[in-house]
Design a protein around this motif. Sequence first.
Motif, PDB file in Angstrom:
ATOM      1  N   VAL A  93       0.933  -1.061  -0.011  1.00 22.96           N
ATOM      2  CA  VAL A  93      -0.080  -0.479   0.315  1.00 22.96           C
ATOM      3  C   VAL A  93       0.773   0.933   0.249  1.00 22.96           C
ATOM      4  N   ALA A  94       0.632   2.389  -0.799  1.00 23.42           N
ATOM      5  CA  ALA A  94       0.736   3.276  -0.379  1.00 23.42           C
ATOM      6  C   ALA A  94       0.524   4.362  -0.876  1.00 23.42           C
ATOM      7  N   LEU A  95       0.624   5.764   0.342  1.00 25.83           N
ATOM      8  CA  LEU A  95      -0.046   7.004  -0.061  1.00 25.83           C
ATOM      9  C   LEU A  95       0.428   8.377  -0.979  1.00 25.83           C
ATOM     10  N   SER A  96      -0.116   8.630  -1.478  1.00 28.26           N
ATOM     11  CA  SER A  96       0.161   9.280  -2.221  1.00 28.26           C
ATOM     12  C   SER A  96       0.998  10.383  -1.224  1.00 28.26           C
ATOM     13  N   PRO A  97       1.582  11.833  -1.979  1.00 31.09           N
ATOM     14  CA  PRO A  97       2.605  13.122  -0.677  1.00 31.09           C
ATOM     15  C   PRO A  97       1.172  13.854  -0.323  1.00 31.09           C
ATOM     16  N   GLY A  98       0.171  13.871  -0.700  1.00 30.60           N
ATOM     17  CA  GLY A  98      -0.573  14.668  -0.298  1.00 30.60           C
ATOM     18  C   GLY A  98      -1.186  13.902   0.377  1.00 30.60           C
ATOM     19  N   GLY A  99      -1.908  12.741   0.743  1.00 36.53           N
ATOM     20  CA  GLY A  99      -3.058  11.712   1.442  1.00 36.53           C
ATOM     21  C   GLY A  99      -3.656  11.034   0.439  1.00 36.53           C
ATOM     22  N   ASP A 100      -4.026  12.109  -0.902  1.00 36.57           N
ATOM     23  CA  ASP A 100      -5.362  11.856  -1.214  1.00 36.57           C
ATOM     24  C   ASP A 100      -5.509  10.244  -2.191  1.00 36.57           C
ATOM     25  N   HIS A 101      -4.277   9.907  -2.580  1.00 32.77           N
ATOM     26  CA  HIS A 101      -4.863   9.019  -3.724  1.00 32.77           C
ATOM     27  C   HIS A 101      -4.219   7.864  -2.492  1.00 32.77           C
ATOM     28  N   LEU A 102      -4.608   6.483  -3.402  1.00 32.42           N
ATOM     29  CA  LEU A 102      -4.076   5.417  -2.279  1.00 32.42           C
ATOM     30  C   LEU A 102      -4.080   4.448  -3.125  1.00 32.42           C
ATOM     31  N   ALA A 103      -2.813   4.041  -3.547  1.00 30.81           N
ATOM     32  CA  ALA A 103      -1.802   2.689  -4.055  1.00 30.81           C
ATOM     33  C   ALA A 103      -2.259   1.737  -3.547  1.00 30.81           C
ATOM     34  N   PHE A 104      -2.331   0.306  -3.879  1.00 26.36           N
ATOM     35  CA  PHE A 104      -2.234  -0.799  -3.642  1.00 26.36           C
ATOM     36  C   PHE A 104      -2.189  -2.108  -4.569  1.00 26.36           C
ATOM     37  N   SER A 105      -1.220  -2.689  -4.149  1.00 28.10           N
ATOM     38  CA  SER A 105      -1.499  -4.256  -5.194  1.00 28.10           C
ATOM     39  C   SER A 105      -1.145  -5.755  -4.790  1.00 28.10           C
ATOM     40  N   ALA A 106      -2.656  -6.111  -5.785  1.00 27.79           N
ATOM     41  CA  ALA A 106      -2.663  -8.184  -5.410  1.00 27.79           C
ATOM     42  C   ALA A 106      -2.179  -8.441  -6.942  1.00 27.79           C
ATOM     43  N   GLY A 107      -1.418  -9.493  -6.014  1.00 31.63           N
ATOM     44  CA  GLY A 107      -1.349 -10.455  -7.148  1.00 31.63           C
ATOM     45  C   GLY A 107      -0.386  -9.555  -8.676  1.00 31.63           C
ATOM     46  N   ASP A 108       0.046  -9.447  -9.983  1.00 34.14           N
ATOM     47  CA  ASP A 108       0.306  -8.771 -10.563  1.00 34.14           C
ATOM     48  C   ASP A 108      -0.761  -7.380 -11.679  1.00 34.14           C
ATOM     49  N   ARG A 109      -1.641  -7.081 -10.048  1.00 38.26           N
ATOM     50  CA  ARG A 109      -2.334  -5.665 -10.341  1.00 38.26           C
ATOM     51  C   ARG A 109      -2.273  -4.821  -9.663  1.00 38.26           C
ATOM     52  N   LEU A 110      -2.387  -3.527  -9.850  1.00 37.11           N
ATOM     53  CA  LEU A 110      -2.755  -2.253  -9.486  1.00 37.11           C
ATOM     54  C   LEU A 110      -3.376  -1.597  -9.219  1.00 37.11           C
ATOM     55  N   TRP A 111      -4.074  -1.306  -8.255  1.00 37.95           N
ATOM     56  CA  TRP A 111      -5.340  -0.465  -7.637  1.00 37.95           C
ATOM     57  C   TRP A 111      -4.885   1.484  -7.713  1.00 37.95           C
ATOM     58  N   VAL A 112      -5.519   2.295  -7.931  1.00 35.59           N
ATOM     59  CA  VAL A 112      -5.408   3.579  -7.590  1.00 35.59           C
ATOM     60  C   VAL A 112      -6.776   4.191  -6.832  1.00 35.59           C
ATOM     61  N   TRP A 113      -6.735   4.307  -5.813  1.00 40.80           N
ATOM     62  CA  TRP A 113      -8.040   4.748  -4.797  1.00 40.80           C
ATOM     63  C   TRP A 113      -8.083   5.989  -4.774  1.00 40.80           C
ATOM     64  N   VAL A 114      -9.244   6.848  -5.250  1.00 44.55           N
ATOM     65  CA  VAL A 114      -9.595   8.401  -3.735  1.00 44.55           C
ATOM     66  C   VAL A 114      -9.150   8.165  -2.313  1.00 44.55           C
ATOM     67  N   SER A 115      -9.028   8.800  -1.287  1.00 47.06           N
ATOM     68  CA  SER A 115      -8.308   8.865   0.536  1.00 47.06           C
ATOM     69  C   SER A 115      -8.611   9.633   0.548  1.00 47.06           C
ATOM     70  N   GLY A 116      -9.439  10.813  -0.003  1.00 45.91           N
ATOM     71  CA  GLY A 116      -9.146  12.512   0.661  1.00 45.91           C
ATOM     72  C   GLY A 116     -10.617  12.057   0.876  1.00 45.91           C
ATOM     73  N   ASP A 117     -11.678  13.378   1.097  1.00 46.37           N
ATOM     74  CA  ASP A 117     -12.413  13.366   1.856  1.00 46.37           C
ATOM     75  C   ASP A 117     -13.575  12.342   0.771  1.00 46.37           C
ATOM     76  N   GLU A 118     -13.476  11.356   0.409  1.00 42.73           N
ATOM     77  CA  GLU A 118     -14.238  10.347   0.375  1.00 42.73           C
ATOM     78  C   GLU A 118     -13.760   9.429  -0.535  1.00 42.73           C
TER      79      GLU A 118
END
Length: 211
Positions: A93-118
């Motif tokens: 798991v890794a948060l962007s510098p501003g903390g408003d985006h989250l990247a995480f991986s499972a297997g050979d795929r990577l997902w990016v989520w919004v992690s700010g106010d929502e």
Amino acid sequence: MITTPQLAAGPIPITAFGQSDFLLGGGAGDVLLLRADGSLGEPVLKLESAIVAIDHSVANGVTVATDGNKILLVRQGSQFALAHGAASPVSTVALSPGGDHLAFSAGDRLWVWVSGDETMPLDDFACAGQPVSIRWNGQSLLACALGADGFSLIDCASRRTDAVAGFPAPVRSVSWSGPANALVASGAFRIAAWVMDTPLLAGKLSSGALE
């Protein structure tokens, strides 16, 4: 040097927290506060099994942790479990510098989520291998160490990706240098750096290393 009790059988996930403290992932599913004087605080959050990855954003105070099954996000004192739907165990798991985006991986795929106010999914990408670490550069560019498969770059804004293989040993970590405008990756006794003076993902990464 700080000495702590043994918290897990293997490597302990750790991330910076505040000005001088750290967060540690324990084998019992606890994320603990480690103070600069070596003392341990109460658990910040708890999952069902051993913590495999954690991260914290100083910019907005968001903390994220995973035990491989659940991903728990803590924001402004409230906890949110991400319904990520990954078929493989979550490994990084890794948060962007501003903390408003989250990247995480499972297997050979990577997902990016919004992690700010929502919190909501934004995009997902296929990688050339399984990411073992993720590093953000700004709010849209990611570098992923892929172990025996080298490393990859992902530009979330343009959805372009590139991969560099051929390291003599697995690439476990990558890092960005802001002052030098460079990307650094290591494998065995080799450290290679790419100066990013030209646009990223322009097809020149495989031959542009400064070793």
